[in-house]
Design a protein around this motif. Structure first.
Motif, PDB file in Angstrom:
ATOM      1  N   LYS A  38      83.526  49.627  -8.327  1.00 41.94           N
ATOM      2  CA  LYS A  38      83.127  48.293  -7.631  1.00 41.94           C
ATOM      3  C   LYS A  38      84.060  47.455  -6.987  1.00 41.94           C
ATOM      4  O   LYS A  38      85.417  47.704  -7.021  1.00 41.94           O
ATOM      5  N   ASP A  39      83.770  46.857  -6.016  1.00 42.70           N
ATOM      6  CA  ASP A  39      84.433  45.862  -4.995  1.00 42.70           C
ATOM      7  C   ASP A  39      84.761  44.865  -5.881  1.00 42.70           C
ATOM      8  O   ASP A  39      83.855  43.976  -5.914  1.00 42.70           O
ATOM      9  N   GLN A  40      85.904  44.559  -6.674  1.00 46.22           N
ATOM     10  CA  GLN A  40      86.109  43.569  -7.311  1.00 46.22           C
ATOM     11  C   GLN A  40      86.065  42.096  -6.735  1.00 46.22           C
ATOM     12  O   GLN A  40      85.870  41.011  -7.484  1.00 46.22           O
ATOM     13  N   GLU A  41      86.453  42.222  -5.396  1.00 53.56           N
ATOM     14  CA  GLU A  41      86.428  40.820  -4.669  1.00 53.56           C
ATOM     15  C   GLU A  41      85.260  40.319  -4.338  1.00 53.56           C
ATOM     16  O   GLU A  41      84.769  39.387  -4.511  1.00 53.56           O
ATOM     17  N   LEU A  42      84.201  41.378  -3.945  1.00 54.49           N
ATOM     18  CA  LEU A  42      82.838  41.197  -4.024  1.00 54.49           C
ATOM     19  C   LEU A  42      82.192  40.355  -5.300  1.00 54.49           C
ATOM     20  O   LEU A  42      81.508  39.500  -5.315  1.00 54.49           O
ATOM     21  N   GLU A  43      82.623  41.211  -6.231  1.00 49.25           N
ATOM     22  CA  GLU A  43      82.045  40.883  -7.600  1.00 49.25           C
ATOM     23  C   GLU A  43      82.547  39.389  -8.034  1.00 49.25           C
ATOM     24  O   GLU A  43      81.453  38.744  -8.318  1.00 49.25           O
ATOM     25  N   THR A  81      80.058  35.941  -8.689  1.00 48.64           N
ATOM     26  CA  THR A  81      80.174  35.345  -9.811  1.00 48.64           C
ATOM     27  C   THR A  81      80.650  33.666  -9.464  1.00 48.64           C
ATOM     28  O   THR A  81      79.910  32.857 -10.264  1.00 48.64           O
ATOM     29  N   ASN A  82      81.514  33.608  -8.735  1.00 47.69           N
ATOM     30  CA  ASN A  82      81.827  32.243  -8.382  1.00 47.69           C
ATOM     31  C   ASN A  82      80.621  31.415  -7.619  1.00 47.69           C
ATOM     32  O   ASN A  82      80.448  30.282  -7.990  1.00 47.69           O
ATOM     33  N   THR A  83      79.796  32.159  -6.912  1.00 47.88           N
ATOM     34  CA  THR A  83      78.647  31.523  -6.152  1.00 47.88           C
ATOM     35  C   THR A  83      77.618  31.041  -7.136  1.00 47.88           C
ATOM     36  O   THR A  83      76.977  30.213  -7.146  1.00 47.88           O
ATOM     37  N   ILE A  84      77.640  31.993  -8.029  1.00 49.59           N
ATOM     38  CA  ILE A  84      76.457  31.612  -8.908  1.00 49.59           C
ATOM     39  C   ILE A  84      76.724  30.692  -9.910  1.00 49.59           C
ATOM     40  O   ILE A  84      76.179  29.765 -10.356  1.00 49.59           O
ATOM     41  N   LYS A 125      73.351  40.767  -3.726  1.00 47.67           N
ATOM     42  CA  LYS A 125      74.341  41.572  -4.716  1.00 47.67           C
ATOM     43  C   LYS A 125      74.305  43.023  -4.691  1.00 47.67           C
ATOM     44  O   LYS A 125      74.924  43.785  -4.725  1.00 47.67           O
ATOM     45  N   SER A 126      72.874  43.139  -5.111  1.00 49.46           N
ATOM     46  CA  SER A 126      72.441  44.465  -5.499  1.00 49.46           C
ATOM     47  C   SER A 126      72.330  45.460  -4.025  1.00 49.46           C
ATOM     48  O   SER A 126      72.827  46.493  -4.392  1.00 49.46           O
ATOM     49  N   LYS A 127      72.113  44.891  -3.099  1.00 48.58           N
ATOM     50  CA  LYS A 127      72.179  45.540  -1.806  1.00 48.58           C
ATOM     51  C   LYS A 127      73.571  45.838  -1.467  1.00 48.58           C
ATOM     52  O   LYS A 127      73.696  47.140  -0.851  1.00 48.58           O
ATOM     53  N   LEU A 128      74.450  45.090  -1.542  1.00 50.72           N
ATOM     54  CA  LEU A 128      75.740  45.202  -1.319  1.00 50.72           C
ATOM     55  C   LEU A 128      76.478  46.452  -2.339  1.00 50.72           C
ATOM     56  O   LEU A 128      77.249  47.110  -1.909  1.00 50.72           O
ATOM     57  N   GLU A 129      75.880  46.346  -3.555  1.00 48.26           N
ATOM     58  CA  GLU A 129      76.533  47.253  -4.638  1.00 48.26           C
ATOM     59  C   GLU A 129      75.849  48.670  -4.075  1.00 48.26           C
ATOM     60  O   GLU A 129      76.388  49.650  -4.211  1.00 48.26           O
ATOM     61  N   GLU A 130      74.621  48.748  -3.782  1.00 46.62           N
ATOM     62  CA  GLU A 130      74.130  49.864  -3.249  1.00 46.62           C
ATOM     63  C   GLU A 130      74.806  50.549  -2.178  1.00 46.62           C
ATOM     64  O   GLU A 130      75.111  51.665  -2.078  1.00 46.62           O
TER      65      GLU A 130
END
Length: 544
Positions: free
Chosen positions: A423-428, A432-435, A475-480
């Motif tokens: 996982k890209d922890q920075e992306l995660e 999380t902050n945005t939500i 988020k799911s697209k970037l995770e893919e």
């Protein structure tokens, strides 16, 4: 061909206890399966009983005339006629194209254990496979699972059977069957063995009239050189040999049911669930009604002192049913309780080969056997086998996976840990902050909306959910995208699961032997049969 022996839990708790021969389950059996001294006790018991060896051998000889045969089969029939002969026996339903792999594993178990017992005991021991042709659950035998990229497809045989017909009575439409089998085998992918496999299937379809014929022809073509004998419990001539035993079951139906229920109570006291569904009214026999073209389970109505089926659609007094057993036994058949009894009356059994579920239900029958002053045979767990392809073994090594863990649980946990690690922890954290910020702002908007117009609150909530959904989508697209960067590794996890634990189930419950025959050729069976197998309850991993 290397064989690994692994200690794995069985598919149910009772069977796991049985494999360990724990004190919790041993009282429900007459013999210990892993004690050689028990064989001598069993032989002594069998020597005090009479068996219709000659009649059964003659029936099998006649029944098997139309199936693939060999000198080994003829020798087995001759051995069965001998006064000191014994059998290793087990059975299964007649699945299309032989059904799941565990049917093949059961045949292998029967043959290999018979060979071992004959060497150890110095008497003729014959392998016998009991085809449950009287079974009427067509949905259990009419399909095969095949691989579709990284998933499992269920290929259902297209013919419909609406009545509760016995599988022995279901006629095979050769044209439909040929087309379906041809498409299925081609779906496995073309190899140097595909044409030969298609020819084998076509030959057996051409020789078959019913589903049981097709099953029996394939089984005997694969195993004829190992002296295997087969019977079909749905065969009318075989039922003629059973008339005296049917009469015993009818006369003592109440004792059979009472003994079953009492044994189940003892098992439940030990904390195990009962397996056989039975009531106090159970007669444990089926009657084949030709008018309805259905196989009907009989019950006993005490108030009317008669046997009834299908809510009273048919009714017989005890005398009438005994007369039917004597004059037309072909219309009667056993259920899960009385089939083991019938088998025990017909065959001098030194061992019964059982799957995990069978071990659990046989335990419920000890008192039933004792009602007739006989003992259950030694119940030997069949070989649990997994085929391990070299490429899958390489994947296991590269992923650093434990084989025993994968066979028990699949790769879900290991794959989850890998996904967590990439996982890209920075992306995660950004999402999380945005939500969190979005929800905080919407809470403030909600307070203001309540002051101005409460009627707009549902619209506000809908608007918030829409934005959260869009953020989740992004988020799911970037995770893919992250997963795609590790696609090679993730596909290895998928390959391992598909080969060894498809759909979260053991390999033997999903895949079919024809996949492996297509990959490795018809000599695959002979290669498997050259292996040395211990009946020690451990899981056998065969490296291909």
């Amino acid at each position: 061909m290397e064989i690994l022996n692994l200690s794995l839990p069985a598919t149910n708790r009772f069977a796991s206890n049985y494999l360990e021969q724990s004190v919790e389950v041993q009282p429900f059996f007459h013999y210990r399966y892993n004690d050689s001294q028990e064989d001598m006790k069993r032989i002594a018991e069998l020597n005090n009983r009479a068996f219709p060896r000659i009649e059964v051998a003659r029936h099998i000889e006649s029944f098997m005339e139309s199936f693939p045969t060999s000198e080994a089969v003829k020798r087995s029939i001759d051995k069965l006629k001998l006064a000191d002969s014994l059998v290793v026996i087990g059975g299964q339903q007649a699945g299309i194209l032989t059904g799941p792999l565990y049917s093949i594993h059961k045949v292998i178990s029967i043959i290999k254990l018979a060979e071992q017992k004959e060497r150890q005991l110095g008497v003729p021991v014959i392998p016998v496979f009991w085809i449950a042709g009287e079974d009427h659950d067509f949905q259990e035998v009419n399909h095969v699972f095949v691989q579709n990229e990284q998933s499992v497809d269920k290929w259902v045989y297209p013919e419909k059977v609406h009545q509760k017909k016995m599988v022995s009575d279901i006629v095979l439409d050769k044209g439909i069957c040929h087309s379906w089998v041809q498409n299925l085998i081609k779906n496995f992918g073309e190899t140097e063995y595909t044409n030969g496999l298609l020819a084998l299937a076509e030959e057996q379809i051409a020789k078959s009239t019913t589903f049981v014929d097709f099953f029996a022809n394939l089984i005997m073509e694969l195993f004829k050189d190992y002296g295997l004998l087969i019977v079909d419990s749905g065969n009318k001539e075989f039922r003629q040999l059973q008339k005296e035993f049917f009469k015993q079951q009818i006369k003592h139906h109440d004792r059979i049911t009472y003994s079953l229920l009492e044994q189940q109570k003892q098992i439940e006291k030990k904390g195990f669930p009962k397996i056989i569904d039975a009531s106090e009214n159970a007669a444990n026999l089926f009657y084949y009604d030709q008018r309805l073209n259905e196989r009907l389970l009989l019950e006993f109505e005490r108030e009317n002192d008669c046997f009834v089926g299908k809510s009273g659609a048919i009714s017989f007094s005890k005398e009438e049913l005994i007369s039917i057993a004597n004059e037309n036994p072909a219309v009667l058949s056993n259920n899960v309780v009385t089939r083991p009894l019938m088998q025990e009356w017909l065959f001098p059994t030194i061992a019964f080969i059982a799957g995990p579920g069978e071990i659990a239900y046989w335990a419920e029958l000890k008192l039933v056997f004792e009602q007739f002053d006989i003992k259950m045979p030694p119940i030997v767990p069949r070989l649990n086998i997994t085929f391990l392809d070299r490429s899958v073994e390489t994947d296991l090594s590269e992923l650093n996976l434990d084989l025993a863990e994968v066979l028990s649980k699949g790769t879900k946990q290991d794959r989850g840990r890998f996904l967590e690690a990439i996982k890209d922890q920075e992306l995660e954290q950004l999402f999380t902050n945005t939500i969190s910020l979005l929800q905080e702002q919407y809470n403030l908007i909600k307070v203001k909306t309540e002051q101005l117009d409460r009627g707009l609150l549902p619209m506000l909530k809908k608007n918030e959910n829409y934005l959260l959904k869009e953020i989740g989508f992004m988020k799911s697209k970037l995770e893919e995208t992250v997963k795609l960067q590790h696609d090679i590794v993730l596909k290895k996890y998928a390959r391992v699961d598909l080969a060894l634990r498809p759909e979260g189930s053991p390999q033997e419950r999903i895949w079919n032997i024809f996949y492996y025959l297509n990959q490795y050729g018809q000599n695959f069976i002979d290669d498997i049969m050259t292996g040395s197998y211990e009946f020690d309850g451990r899981h056998k991993v065969i490296k291909l």
